[in-house]
Design a protein around this motif. Structure first.
Motif, PDB file in Angstrom:
ATOM      1  N   ALA A 361       0.830  -1.206   0.000  1.00  0.00           N
ATOM      2  CA  ALA A 361       0.000   0.000   0.000  1.00  0.00           C
ATOM      3  C   ALA A 361       0.864   1.255   0.000  1.00  0.00           C
ATOM      4  N   LEU A 362       1.953   1.236   0.755  1.00  0.00           N
ATOM      5  CA  LEU A 362       2.861   2.381   0.778  1.00  0.00           C
ATOM      6  C   LEU A 362       3.576   2.545  -0.559  1.00  0.00           C
ATOM      7  N   GLU A 365       1.596   4.278  -3.308  1.00  0.00           N
ATOM      8  CA  GLU A 365       1.485   5.733  -3.185  1.00  0.00           C
ATOM      9  C   GLU A 365       2.838   6.434  -3.233  1.00  0.00           C
ATOM     10  N   PRO A 397      -0.297   5.551   8.494  1.00  0.00           N
ATOM     11  CA  PRO A 397       0.595   6.027   7.427  1.00  0.00           C
ATOM     12  C   PRO A 397       0.504   7.527   7.169  1.00  0.00           C
ATOM     13  N   VAL A 428      -3.491   5.409   1.452  1.00  0.00           N
ATOM     14  CA  VAL A 428      -2.745   4.201   1.811  1.00  0.00           C
ATOM     15  C   VAL A 428      -3.625   3.226   2.588  1.00  0.00           C
TER      16      VAL A 428
END
Length: 436
Positions: A361-362, A365, A397, A428
């Protein structure tokens, strides 16, 4: 229902929560969390959930809700955040700590980073998904708790002891103090961005020390002076240089950041290269025991019968026995200790599907992100949830400006979170829920 946009909502949600006074001085005398809990519950009910508000004492309120997943047969995921904040002195701040004001690209106020920002991000993502009819892959349990800042006796601890059935099926969790970015070498123009995910927490031992002696007149000889006995013990404890102990999570942090093996004798030099991060990581190299309070006597010419002190002790995962053995040796036979508050250290491996979901997910982005585990020197509600067998991480996040002293915001003045960071966090977390 018209689909909601979490990125548009999150700033408003964060500001609204900050404006609700939920300060917690630790003596159960504050306003409590009831108003904040009612706000959160209303926002969840708006999108079809059936949240419960559970009070452990008058005004000490917790909110629990369950989001049905596409596959309810899978283990559930717990998302938790606390509603209380630490006290403040408003005159020290540039913007009032209960204003929730947006200025200089940030939302200002007590709780902006600890942790009404994460509460707002969770609310924004859940409202966005449910308003659009998007179920998560598995059940999600939402817990917004009271009293985290004072150990959770009215919050997570109370919930796990009295309402543990609400967490049935939960095997994993995410909460505060992780997922935020740190730019390495920012002072030299560097741009290597790390995202720290909490995989371990030091244990807590808040202790009251007591020395007893012989009361008497201050003008006379007295070789059983409780003040002297206590002062010498506190001095030994406060000046003791605890040995460096590299736990598996701290070692993994060094391996990822420096990409070479860092040995115990080199750890402090390595920490010195971490810039703004040094204060946070440095506290995880060793056990600590910091004297914080002293009390004795009632008149200048009276030697008191007893003297007391308080100590904030923190021990690394796997080193609790060593910590207390050392404390007792330093105190000596004439000073006793008792717990004001005692809680476990926790640690989990930085592997598995949940870790991959956070990292993916990080990366989606921020393609240049490097995700690393770290140990938190403080404690969170994860300690209570770990007693239910729940494996947890700190994952709130935020992509932060390189020059922002994020760790200094916790319990500090001028606490604030960048608007762009909140919006990043919503994106995120939304991806993370798809991947988990």
């Amino acid at each position: 229902m018209t689909p909601l946009n979490g990125e548009d909502e999150v700033v408003e949600l964060c500001g609204d929560l900050i404006r609700i006074d939920s300060t917690n001085a630790g003596d159960n005398s504050g306003p409590g969390e009831r108003k904040a809990a009612e706000y959160v519950a209303a926002k969840l009910a708006d999108v079809g959930l059936e949240p419960q508000i559970l009070e452990s004492d008058h005004g000490r309120a917790n909110v629990i809700a369950r989001v049905e997943g596409a596959d309810p047969g899978r283990d559930a995921l717990l998302l938790h955040g606390h509603l209380d904040v630490v006290p403040f002195t408003a005159s020290d701040w540039r913007h009032h700590p209960l204003s929730g004001e947006v200025a200089d690209g940030c939302v200002w106020g007590r709780g902006a980073v600890d942790m009404k920002d994460m509460d707002a991000m969770i609310l924004a993502v859940v409202r966005q998904r449910l308003s659009a009819g998007r179920k998560p892959p598995r059940d999600i349990v939402l817990a917004f708790t009271a009293d985290e800042e004072a150990g959770g006796n009215y919050g997570a601890q109370w919930l796990t002891e009295n309402h543990r059935h609400l967490f049935d099926g939960c095997t994993e969790a995410i909460g505060e103090v992780g997922g935020f970015s740190v730019t390495m070498g920012a002072q030299d123009g560097g741009s290597r961005r790390l995202y720290l995910i909490e995989a371990a927490e030091k244990g807590i031992a808040w202790m009251r020390l007591t020395a007893k002696g012989r009361a008497g007149h201050g003008s006379m000889l007295n070789d059983e002076n409780a003040v002297t006995e206590l002062a010498e013990a506190v001095g030994r404890l406060g000046r003791y240089e605890w040995p460096v102990r590299l736990t598996s999570t701290v070692q993994a942090f060094f391996d990822e950041v420096f990409e070479v093996e860092v040995k115990a004798e080199d750890a402090e030099a390595a920490v010195a290269e971490l810039g703004l991060l040094a204060r946070m990581i440095g506290a995880t190299l060793r056990n600590t025991a910091n004297p914080t309070m002293l009390a004795a006597g009632y008149k200048a010419n009276v030697i008191p019968q007893a003297a007391t002190a308080h100590v904030d002790g923190r021990f690394l995962p796997g080193y609790e026995d060593e910590f207390f053995q050392t404390v007792d040796e330093l105190l000596g036979p004439n000073v006793t200790r008792e717990f004001v508050y005692h809680d476990v250290a926790v640690e989990t491996s930085f592997t598995g599907p949940l870790v991959k979901a956070m990292a993916d997910a990080l990366h989606e982005e921020d393609p240049g992100a490097k995700v690393v585990p770290y140990t938190l020197s403080g404690g969170t509600d994860l300690k209570a949830f770990s007693r239910l067998g729940i494996r947890g991480f700190g994952f709130a996040p935020l992509q932060l400006p390189p020059d922002l002293d994020f760790s200094g915001m916790f319990h500090g003045i001028d606490e604030r979170v960048p608007v762009d960071s909140l919006r990043f966090g919503v994106r995120v977390l939304d991806r993370f829920l798809d991947y988990c």
